[in-house]
Design a protein around this motif. Structure first.
Motif, PDB file in Angstrom:
ATOM      1  N   ALA A   1       0.830  -1.212   0.000  1.00 24.35           N
ATOM      2  CA  ALA A   1       0.000   0.000   0.000  1.00 24.35           C
ATOM      3  C   ALA A   1       0.861   1.258   0.000  1.00 24.35           C
ATOM      4  O   ALA A   1       0.612   2.186  -0.769  1.00 24.35           O
ATOM      5  CB  ALA A   1      -0.936  -0.010   1.209  1.00 24.35           C
TER       6      ALA A   1
ATOM      7  N   GLU B   1       2.519   2.590  -3.160  1.00 24.26           N
ATOM      8  CA  GLU B   1       1.633   3.168  -4.169  1.00 24.26           C
ATOM      9  C   GLU B   1       1.113   4.545  -3.783  1.00 24.26           C
ATOM     10  O   GLU B   1       0.768   5.335  -4.642  1.00 24.26           O
ATOM     11  CB  GLU B   1       0.425   2.253  -4.424  1.00 24.26           C
ATOM     12  CG  GLU B   1       0.790   0.851  -4.865  1.00 24.26           C
ATOM     13  CD  GLU B   1       1.681   0.820  -6.094  1.00 24.26           C
ATOM     14  OE1 GLU B   1       1.338   1.456  -7.095  1.00 24.26           O
ATOM     15  OE2 GLU B   1       2.739   0.171  -6.040  1.00 24.26           O
TER      16      GLU B   1
ATOM     17  N   CYS C   1      -6.754   7.508  -0.208  1.00 25.31           N
ATOM     18  CA  CYS C   1      -6.667   6.040  -0.143  1.00 25.31           C
ATOM     19  C   CYS C   1      -7.829   5.402  -0.906  1.00 25.31           C
ATOM     20  O   CYS C   1      -7.649   4.491  -1.703  1.00 25.31           O
ATOM     21  CB  CYS C   1      -6.703   5.544   1.299  1.00 25.31           C
ATOM     22  SG  CYS C   1      -5.264   5.992   2.259  1.00 25.31           S
TER      23      CYS C   1
ATOM     24  N   SER D   1      -7.629   5.610  -4.541  1.00 24.50           N
ATOM     25  CA  SER D   1      -6.664   4.644  -5.062  1.00 24.50           C
ATOM     26  C   SER D   1      -7.121   3.206  -4.806  1.00 24.50           C
ATOM     27  O   SER D   1      -6.353   2.278  -4.936  1.00 24.50           O
ATOM     28  CB  SER D   1      -5.296   4.854  -4.408  1.00 24.50           C
ATOM     29  OG  SER D   1      -4.866   6.175  -4.572  1.00 24.50           O
ATOM     30  N   TRP D   2      -8.376   3.045  -4.386  1.00 21.39           N
ATOM     31  CA  TRP D   2      -8.969   1.725  -4.126  1.00 21.39           C
ATOM     32  C   TRP D   2      -8.214   0.951  -3.057  1.00 21.39           C
ATOM     33  O   TRP D   2      -7.963  -0.242  -3.172  1.00 21.39           O
ATOM     34  CB  TRP D   2      -9.070   0.902  -5.422  1.00 21.39           C
ATOM     35  CG  TRP D   2     -10.036   1.506  -6.369  1.00 21.39           C
ATOM     36  CD1 TRP D   2      -9.735   2.320  -7.422  1.00 21.39           C
ATOM     37  CD2 TRP D   2     -11.474   1.396  -6.365  1.00 21.39           C
ATOM     38  NE1 TRP D   2     -10.890   2.731  -8.043  1.00 21.39           N
ATOM     39  CE2 TRP D   2     -11.964   2.179  -7.437  1.00 21.39           C
ATOM     40  CE3 TRP D   2     -12.376   0.717  -5.542  1.00 21.39           C
ATOM     41  CZ2 TRP D   2     -13.325   2.294  -7.700  1.00 21.39           C
ATOM     42  CZ3 TRP D   2     -13.731   0.825  -5.820  1.00 21.39           C
ATOM     43  CH2 TRP D   2     -14.179   1.611  -6.902  1.00 21.39           C
ATOM     44  N   ILE D   3      -7.826   1.662  -2.007  1.00 19.40           N
ATOM     45  CA  ILE D   3      -7.186   0.985  -0.889  1.00 19.40           C
ATOM     46  C   ILE D   3      -7.996   1.268   0.384  1.00 19.40           C
ATOM     47  O   ILE D   3      -8.330   2.412   0.663  1.00 19.40           O
ATOM     48  CB  ILE D   3      -5.720   1.461  -0.726  1.00 19.40           C
ATOM     49  CG1 ILE D   3      -4.882   0.940  -1.904  1.00 19.40           C
ATOM     50  CG2 ILE D   3      -5.133   0.992   0.604  1.00 19.40           C
ATOM     51  CD1 ILE D   3      -3.486   1.497  -1.978  1.00 19.40           C
TER      52      ILE D   3
ATOM     53  N   ARG E   1      -5.826  -3.149   2.459  1.00 22.57           N
ATOM     54  CA  ARG E   1      -5.930  -3.986   1.268  1.00 22.57           C
ATOM     55  C   ARG E   1      -6.711  -3.238   0.199  1.00 22.57           C
ATOM     56  O   ARG E   1      -7.398  -2.261   0.479  1.00 22.57           O
ATOM     57  CB  ARG E   1      -6.599  -5.327   1.553  1.00 22.57           C
ATOM     58  CG  ARG E   1      -8.040  -5.248   2.029  1.00 22.57           C
ATOM     59  CD  ARG E   1      -8.722  -6.597   1.879  1.00 22.57           C
ATOM     60  NE  ARG E   1      -8.907  -6.926   0.482  1.00 22.57           N
ATOM     61  CZ  ARG E   1      -9.216  -8.129   0.026  1.00 22.57           C
ATOM     62  NH1 ARG E   1      -9.329  -9.131   0.846  1.00 22.57           N
ATOM     63  NH2 ARG E   1      -9.398  -8.342  -1.269  1.00 22.57           N
ATOM     64  N   ASP E   2      -6.569  -3.696  -1.037  1.00 22.10           N
ATOM     65  CA  ASP E   2      -7.336  -3.081  -2.097  1.00 22.10           C
ATOM     66  C   ASP E   2      -8.748  -3.651  -2.076  1.00 22.10           C
ATOM     67  O   ASP E   2      -8.990  -4.732  -1.544  1.00 22.10           O
ATOM     68  CB  ASP E   2      -6.678  -3.280  -3.468  1.00 22.10           C
ATOM     69  CG  ASP E   2      -6.049  -4.647  -3.604  1.00 22.10           C
ATOM     70  OD1 ASP E   2      -6.118  -5.418  -2.641  1.00 22.10           O
ATOM     71  OD2 ASP E   2      -5.500  -4.950  -4.665  1.00 22.10           O
TER      72      ASP E   2
ATOM     73  N   SER F   1       1.113   5.142  -9.789  1.00 22.22           N
ATOM     74  CA  SER F   1       1.398   3.756  -9.424  1.00 22.22           C
ATOM     75  C   SER F   1       2.873   3.440  -9.653  1.00 22.22           C
ATOM     76  O   SER F   1       3.536   4.029 -10.509  1.00 22.22           O
ATOM     77  CB  SER F   1       0.526   2.806 -10.255  1.00 22.22           C
ATOM     78  OG  SER F   1       0.964   2.809 -11.606  1.00 22.22           O
TER      79      SER F   1
ATOM     80  N   ALA G   1       2.457  -3.998  -5.849  1.00 19.85           N
ATOM     81  CA  ALA G   1       1.152  -3.842  -6.497  1.00 19.85           C
ATOM     82  C   ALA G   1       1.315  -3.889  -8.017  1.00 19.85           C
ATOM     83  O   ALA G   1       2.140  -3.171  -8.567  1.00 19.85           O
ATOM     84  CB  ALA G   1       0.520  -2.521  -6.078  1.00 19.85           C
TER      85      ALA G   1
ATOM     86  N   HIS H   1      -0.900  -3.924 -11.736  1.00 21.68           N
ATOM     87  CA  HIS H   1      -2.200  -3.730 -12.380  1.00 21.68           C
ATOM     88  C   HIS H   1      -2.254  -4.524 -13.682  1.00 21.68           C
ATOM     89  O   HIS H   1      -1.312  -4.486 -14.462  1.00 21.68           O
ATOM     90  CB  HIS H   1      -2.435  -2.246 -12.665  1.00 21.68           C
ATOM     91  CG  HIS H   1      -2.419  -1.417 -11.418  1.00 21.68           C
ATOM     92  ND1 HIS H   1      -3.512  -1.321 -10.583  1.00 21.68           N
ATOM     93  CD2 HIS H   1      -1.437  -0.688 -10.844  1.00 21.68           C
ATOM     94  CE1 HIS H   1      -3.207  -0.553  -9.557  1.00 21.68           C
ATOM     95  NE2 HIS H   1      -1.942  -0.154  -9.683  1.00 21.68           N
TER      96      HIS H   1
END
Lengths: 321, 314
Positions: free
Chosen positions: A69, A72, A107, A110-112, A139-140, B11, B169, B171
């Motif tokens: 996490a 990113e 967050c 950013s889908w977290i 977590r996402d 990202s 991470a 994608h």
């Protein structure tokens, strides 16, 4: 290109050589935090050393989640992960020392999901800026075909859908926790301190009333005592009660989002928030202590930071004239 | 739209793992050269240790080329997919493991770390990263026949995460493809044809994740390319959707990208076991003894194996 290391192990060694540890700040169950320095620039850093040597399945999940996490997320109100390196079987995270809702909106965008919001996980930097930290449970989210655990978030800040065992949830669980923190800032004491998982539900219902079928479709109506918000928060303005009420809505689908909360009148109506630099700070900092104290990790993250829980800061204290 | 683009640009995938075809092949060639130099050095050190100099000549005749390295890596990428299917891991776990291994070999060479070992470490790490964690004992149980132990997987975990520079991470095109599928339902008349197109596109994405497209383009671009490719076969008209979403200038830069994506997917050829065996035989002779636990050089430098995982009781 030619002077840069190509190999993974060499890059790791180079990173490691950039920092030196100075002294221990605190120790938790799975990590030790040191005060350190970037050798070339002299910049002060915190080094969080995660002990992994005795993990049977190798790198453990909370370390994986935290690193994943933080690598990113880049935002002024999210704790900054500058570098990571491993040494033998230890993982070392180099971090620096919001506005909480701003950080949370970032967050969620950013889908977290953070999944462990509580006062201890908000740090105040030396410039008064709030930093969101401890992503060990993050977590996402957004994949409806995958179940998630409902055993997350420290109990007092756990949303009712989690207490009812929901396996599919959204950023609404983080908002509930923020609502509890909001209330705690006003009360200067935990708002919903349940003594067990079942007791937590009772505590919530006695504070907010038992949700009705209309309020939260899918929930069966139960008769119970209901105490309205404004009886407890007698000094709070209508804006405060309205925002808190929306953050503590029972139906997760009706709960306000982080972006929505930021647009709430509370943040624009008078009194305006104090600028970070003008906020009161604790007189003594951890760095001034000669003896490193054994305290929970979150409390000892930086020499110039103090957890909100220890010294509640009302974000709305108006600035001195 | 601009908001979404900014997000992807934040990202680690965008910031650290983008290459052009020429920068990628230059990097692989440089790695290969340095790798060969290290093999020569270690063989020299080893022969002074045990007096056997025949190995040096053998190795010189069997040095892997960058193409050899890539061939062997690609073969074991296919193995990741096969293993992941046995374990019933979903396509995200598969694709993440594959991407991890592709990234690993941008900072390592086959001479040092044969892909056979790295493959399992990448797959195991991907299960953790993609929220599909299994205990190490359960992970190695189905591999008992091949004598894979827990430490065969875990010993590589640190070198893998270091080489990934802790960017965990990843994608993939699967989710954007699903988004396009939902979006396109407003524009495509025949939903059954669109459904078929989407299913076929997913198969093309399964292929795309093996290719270097993942280093060149954004996941949504690869997804759209795969959908376009599938649409040719199912005779589904997706152009109306594209013209409704993008203006002429955007389309002008998008179409060449989609063409490249389609071309690379079409060109994709799996590596046969026979080809892999030929390279593998060469590798036995040119492997870097410094990193090979069964070599006398390795044993002289590492008197005991440091990992404690197998002996502790949790």
């Amino acid at each position: 290109m030619s002077d840069r290391a190509l190999l993974g192990e060499e890059i790791n060694k180079e990173t490691e050589s950039l920092y030196k540890k100075e002294k221990k700040l605190g120790e938790g169950t799975y990590a030790v935090v040191y005060l350190g320095q970037h050798v070339k620039t002299g910049r002060t850093v915190a080094i969080k050393k995660i002990k992994l040597g005795n993990m049977r399945s190798g790198l453990d999940m909370s370390a994986v989640r935290e690193v994943k996490a933080l690598r990113e997320l880049q935002h002024p109100n999210v704790i900054e992960l500058i570098d990571v390196f491993s040494h033998k079987t230890n993982l070392n995270l180099i971090v620096i020392k919001d506005k909480s809702l701003v950080a949370l909106a970032h967050c969620h965008r950013s889908w977290i999901l953070h999944r462990d919001l509580k006062p201890n996980n908000f740090l105040i930097a030396s410039d008064g800026q709030l930093k969101l930290a401890d992503f060990g449970l993050a977590r996402d989210f957004g994949d409806i075909s995958r179940n998630m655990t409902s055993q997350t978030v420290t109990r007092w800040y756990r949303a009712p859908e989690l207490l009812f065992g929901a396996k599919n949830y959204t950023g609404a669980i983080d908002i509930w926790a923020m609502g509890c923190i909001f209330a705690e800032l006003l009360l200067r004491a935990p708002y919903l301190p349940g003594d067990s998982d079942m007791g937590q539900l009772t505590t919530i219902f006695s504070a907010l009333g038992t949700p009705t079928e209309a309020e939260w479709p899918g929930m069966t109506k139960l008769p119970d005592y209901c105490r309205p918000l404004n009886a407890l928060f007698s000094a709070a303005t209508q804006d405060v009660l309205d925002l808190m009420g929306q953050m503590l809505a029972f139906d997760p689908a009706k709960r306000i989002t982080a972006e929505g909360a930021l647009r709430h009148a509370y943040f624009t109506n008078s009194p305006r928030p104090t600028r970070p630099a003008k906020l009161p700070k604790p007189a003594r900092t951890i760095a001034e202590d000669s003896e490193p104290r054994k305290r929970p990790l979150d409390d000892a993250f930086d020499n110039a930071e103090a957890p909100i829980a220890k010294r509640p800061v009302d974000l709305r204290i108006s600035s001195p004239a | 739209m601009s908001d979404k683009r900014e997000l992807f640009e934040q990202s680690s995938q965008f910031r650290h793992w983008r290459y052009t075809p020429s920068s990628l092949s230059a990097l692989r060639a440089a790695n290969n050269q340095q790798g060969i130099a290290r093999v020569r050095q270690s063989l020299l050190a080893e022969s002074s240790l045990d007096g056997n100099s025949a190995r040096t000549a053998e190795a010189e005749n069997n040095m892997l080329t960058p193409a050899d390295e890539l061939g062997l890596i690609n073969y074991y990428l296919q193995k990741i997919r096969d293993y992941a299917t046995v374990y019933k891991f979903n396509s995200t776990v598969k694709a993440t493991a594959i991407t991890f291994m592709k990234r690993f070999y941008l900072h390592n060479v086959v001479f040092d770390y044969p892909p056979k070992g790295i493959m399992l470490a990448c797959l195991y790490l991907a299960t953790k990263v993609e929220n599909s964690f299994v205990k190490i004992d359960d992970f190695t149980k189905p591999l008992a026949r091949t004598k894979v132990t827990n430490s065969d997987v875990l010993d590589y975990e640190f070198v893998v995460t270091q080489s990934l520079q802790f960017d965990l991470a990843v994608h993939h095109p699967y989710r954007p493809a699903y988004g396009f599928f939902l979006d396109m339902q407003t524009y495509v008349e025949d939903i059954t044809v669109l459904q078929k197109t989407y299913e076929l596109a997913q198969k093309y994405i399964d292929q795309a994740v093996f290719t270097d497209l993942v280093f060149y383009y954004q996941p949504a671009q690869i997804a759209l390319g795969a959908i376009k490719l599938a649409a040719v076969e199912t005779r589904c008209d997706v152009d109306q959707y594209l013209t409704s979403q993008f203006d002429a200038r955007a389309l002008e830069s998008l179409y060449p990208i989609l063409d490249n994506v389609q071309e690379e997917i079409r060109k994709y050829q799996p590596v046969s076991m026979k080809e892999a065996q030929v390279i593998d035989r060469k590798l036995i002779l040119c492997r870097n003894p410094e990193k090979n636990p069964s070599s006398s050089l390795y044993k002289s430098k590492n008197p005991e194996v440091p990992y404690v995982s197998d002996s502790d009781s949790d």
